[in-house]
Design a protein around this motif. Structure first.
Motif, short mmCIF file in Angstrom:
data_model
loop_
_atom_site.label_atom_id
_atom_site.label_comp_id
_atom_site.label_asym_id
_atom_site.label_seq_id
_atom_site.Cartn_x
_atom_site.Cartn_y
_atom_site.Cartn_z
N ASP A 184 76.81 114.02 31.96
CA ASP A 184 76.90 115.20 30.96
C ASP A 184 77.46 114.89 29.54
N SER A 185 77.93 113.54 29.30
CA SER A 185 78.43 113.46 28.12
C SER A 185 78.51 111.96 28.01
N GLU A 186 78.73 111.32 26.77
CA GLU A 186 78.52 109.99 26.40
C GLU A 186 79.81 109.22 26.97
N PRO A 187 79.95 107.94 27.11
CA PRO A 187 80.84 107.29 27.62
C PRO A 187 82.13 107.34 26.44
N GLU A 188 83.32 107.30 26.67
CA GLU A 188 84.34 107.34 25.72
C GLU A 188 84.31 105.94 25.05
N LEU A 189 84.37 105.63 23.67
CA LEU A 189 84.47 104.57 22.73
C LEU A 189 85.64 104.62 22.16
N LEU A 190 86.33 103.67 21.67
CA LEU A 190 87.49 103.33 20.84
C LEU A 190 86.96 102.46 19.74
N PRO A 191 87.88 102.76 18.28
CA PRO A 191 87.68 102.14 17.34
C PRO A 191 87.65 100.42 17.45
N ALA A 192 86.56 100.01 17.16
CA ALA A 192 86.65 98.38 17.30
C ALA A 192 86.61 97.39 15.95
N ASP A 193 87.38 96.62 16.12
CA ASP A 193 87.44 95.54 14.87
C ASP A 193 86.22 94.72 14.81
N GLY A 194 86.14 94.38 13.61
CA GLY A 194 84.91 93.36 13.37
C GLY A 194 84.88 92.11 13.95
N TRP A 195 84.10 91.39 13.34
CA TRP A 195 83.93 89.88 13.94
C TRP A 195 85.23 88.96 13.58
N THR A 196 85.24 88.03 14.46
CA THR A 196 86.36 87.07 13.79
C THR A 196 85.69 85.77 13.67
N TRP A 197 85.79 84.84 12.85
CA TRP A 197 84.98 83.84 12.66
C TRP A 197 85.86 82.65 12.61
N HIS A 198 85.31 81.41 13.03
CA HIS A 198 85.95 80.20 13.17
C HIS A 198 85.04 78.99 12.54
N ASN A 199 85.76 77.95 11.80
CA ASN A 199 84.82 77.25 11.18
C ASN A 199 83.65 77.77 10.32
N ALA A 200 83.96 78.89 9.48
CA ALA A 200 82.97 79.64 8.77
C ALA A 200 82.59 79.28 7.47
N GLY A 201 82.54 77.75 7.27
CA GLY A 201 82.33 77.75 5.79
C GLY A 201 80.60 76.98 5.67
N ARG A 202 79.94 77.56 6.69
CA ARG A 202 78.35 76.95 6.44
C ARG A 202 77.57 78.11 6.95
N VAL A 203 76.29 77.76 6.93
CA VAL A 203 74.95 78.38 7.27
C VAL A 203 74.26 77.38 8.45
N VAL A 204 74.12 78.33 9.52
CA VAL A 204 73.39 77.45 10.57
C VAL A 204 72.04 78.56 11.05
N GLN A 205 71.00 77.91 10.99
CA GLN A 205 69.78 78.45 11.43
C GLN A 205 69.18 78.02 12.53
N GLY A 206 68.76 78.40 13.67
CA GLY A 206 67.99 77.95 14.73
C GLY A 206 67.55 78.89 15.82
N ALA A 207 67.16 78.20 16.67
CA ALA A 207 66.48 79.01 17.79
C ALA A 207 67.63 79.11 18.78
N SER A 208 67.71 80.37 19.14
CA SER A 208 69.00 80.77 20.32
C SER A 208 68.81 80.32 21.64
N TRP A 209 69.96 80.15 22.22
CA TRP A 209 69.94 79.69 23.80
C TRP A 209 71.17 80.05 24.17
N GLY A 210 71.19 80.55 25.42
CA GLY A 210 72.53 81.04 26.04
C GLY A 210 72.28 82.12 27.28
N GLY A 211 73.20 83.14 26.82
CA GLY A 211 73.00 84.37 27.74
C GLY A 211 74.36 84.43 28.60
N ASN A 212 74.10 85.17 29.86
CA ASN A 212 75.42 85.11 30.54
C ASN A 212 76.23 84.04 30.98
N LEU A 213 77.42 83.63 30.55
CA LEU A 213 78.16 82.46 30.88
C LEU A 213 78.00 82.16 32.54
#
Length: 347
Positions: A184-213
Motif C-alpha cells: 500500500d505504500s513505499e518502504p521507509e527511507l532515511l537520509p543517506a550520506d554520500g560516498w566515502t573515498w579512499h586513495n582518491a587521487g587518480r582516475v581509473v577506467q576499465g571493464a567491471s567485475w565482481g557482484g555479490n561477495l
C-alpha cells in the motif's frame, strides 16, 4: 576472456523473458511477482514472458538451464530478467551451453545469486547488468524509486555514458511479501550520506567485475568460472553483500583469501556497495545498522591495506541489495574518477 560486447538493447513493445535461474519464489510470493511484470508492461512498455520454472520451487538445475537456453535462443526475446536470486545457481552453470549463449547474446539483468550467470556471461565476452530483479526492484511496494527507475530505463534502452550520483535517501527495511498491506505504500527511507573515498587521487577506467561477495566466495571455493588472477588486471571491482548480512570478520576473510590468491591487487579501483543492514533475522535498529556498515567498511579497508594498498576505493555506492539501486554494467566500462569524485558507467 574475450573482449566484451554489449548485446543489442530492447525497445518499447519488445518481449522480454522473466526467469528464475535460482529460486522459484514467485510461486511462493505472488504479490511482488505479479506487480513486477505489470510495471514492466505499463511503465516500461515491455511484454514479459514467463518460462516453465519461473514460479516453480524446487526445479532442477537442468530445468532452469533449459529455461535460460530457450530465452536466449528465441529471436523474439530481446532481454532476460531474473525474478529474484537464491542460493544454488552455481549448480546450474555446468548445464549451460556456452556456444548457444555466445551466439545469441542478450542483456541479462540480475544480482545476488545471479552473480553466477553474470560471471558466466562475462567469461563469454557478453556484457550483463547487475541489478533490476522483477520481484524486488520492479515489484517494489508503492512505486519504483525514481533513482532506480532512471537507472533501469537507461540500462535497458540507451547506449553510452551514464553518471551515477549518491542517493540522498536509503533504506534496508522490508515489509512481509505475504501481507497485501505491504504494497500500500513505499518502504521507509532515511537520509543517506554520500560516498566515502579512499586513495582518491587518480582516475581509473576499465571493464567491471565482481557482484555479490558471498556468491563470489562460493565460486572461488568451487574453482568455477574464476580465471587466473592476471586476467583481471586493470578491471574495476565492485562488491556488495546480501540480506544474509555477513559479519565484518567474514567479509575480511573472503577478501583476505582473494588477496592470498593474488586476485585483489589486480583491481586498481573498488566500488563497495552501501551495505544491507536489516533483515527479518537481524532487525537492527538505526544505530546498530550504522555500526554494522562501519565495521564492514573497516574490514574492507583492512584487507586493502594488507593486499592492495594502491587500490582506490569508494564506499556506499547504491548497488546490489540497496534501495534505491543503480544498475552496474557487468563487463562494461566504468570510469572511477577519484579526483573529481565521479563515477560514470557505460550502458
Amino acid at each position: 576472456m574475450t573482449s566484451s560486447r554489449y548485446p543489442p538493447k530492447p525497445r518499447p513493445g519488445d518481449r522480454v523473458a522473466v526467469l528464475s535461474p535460482s529460486s522459484g519464489l514467485p510461486g511462493v510470493f505472488p504479490l511482488p511477482h505479479e506487480l513486477g511484470p505489470r510495471r514492466l508492461r505499463e511503465e516500461f512498455g515491455l511484454e514479459p514472458v514467463e518460462y516453465p520454472c519461473t514460479r516453480k520451487m524446487g526445479s532442477t538445475p537442468q530445468e532452469r538451464a533449459a529455461d535460460i537456453h530457450a530465452a536466449f535462443a528465441d529471436p523474439d526475446i530481446k532481454a532476460v530478467i531474473s525474478s529474484i536470486g537464491g542460493d544454488d545457481q552455481i549448480t546450474v552453470l555446468p548445464y549451460l551451453d556456452r556456444e548457444l549463449l555466445r551466439t545469441h547474446p542478450k542483456p541479462f539483468f540480475g544480482y545476488s545469486d545471479c552473480t553466477n550467470l553474470l560471471v558466466f556471461l562475462d567469461n563469454l565476452g557478453i556484457v550483463g547488468y547487475h541489478g533490476g530483479s522483477v520481484m524486488v526492484e520492479f515489484g517494489r511496494p508503492g512505486a519504483l524509486h525514481p533513482m532506480t527507475a532512471e537507472s533501469l530505463r537507461a540500462a535497458l534502452f540507451s547506449r553510452g555514458d551514464h553518471e551515477l550520483t549518491p542517493a540522498k535517501e536509503s533504506g534496508s527495511i522490508n515489509g512481509p511479501w505475504e501481507d497485501p498491506r505491504t504494497f500500500d505504500s513505499e518502504p521507509e527511507l532515511l537520509p543517506a550520506d554520500g560516498w566515502t573515498w579512499h586513495n582518491a587521487g587518480r582516475v581509473v577506467q576499465g571493464a567491471s567485475w565482481g557482484g555479490n561477495l558471498e556468491i563470489l566466495s562460493w565460486l572461488l571455493m568451487a574453482d568455477r568460472e574464476i580465471l587466473p588472477p592476471d586476467a583481471y588486471e586493470g578491471r574495476v571491482l565492485f562488491l556488495e553483500t546480501s540480506e544474509e548480512m555477513p559479519g565484518a570478520d567474514e567479509v575480511y576473510y573472503i577478501l583476505r583469501n582473494m588477496g592470498e590468491r593474488g586476485l585483489l591487487r589486480r583491481f586498481p579501483a573498488l566500488m563497495m556497495a552501501r551495505a544491507k543492514n536489516w533483515s527479518f533475522d537481524q532487525p537492527l535498529d538505526t544505530a546498530a545498522g550504522e555500526l554494522y556498515c562501519e565495521q564492514q567498511r573497516q574490514a574492507v579497508l583492512r584487507a586493502l591495506e594488507e593486499y592492495a594498498p594502491e587500490t582506490m576505493a569508494v564506499f556506499d555506492v547504491d548497488l546490489g541489495h540497496t534501495d534505491p539501486q543503480v544498475i552496474i554494467p557487468y563487463g562494461g566500462q566504468i570510469r572511477v574518477d577519484g579526483v573529481d569524485r565521479r563515477i560514470v558507467v557505460t550502458y
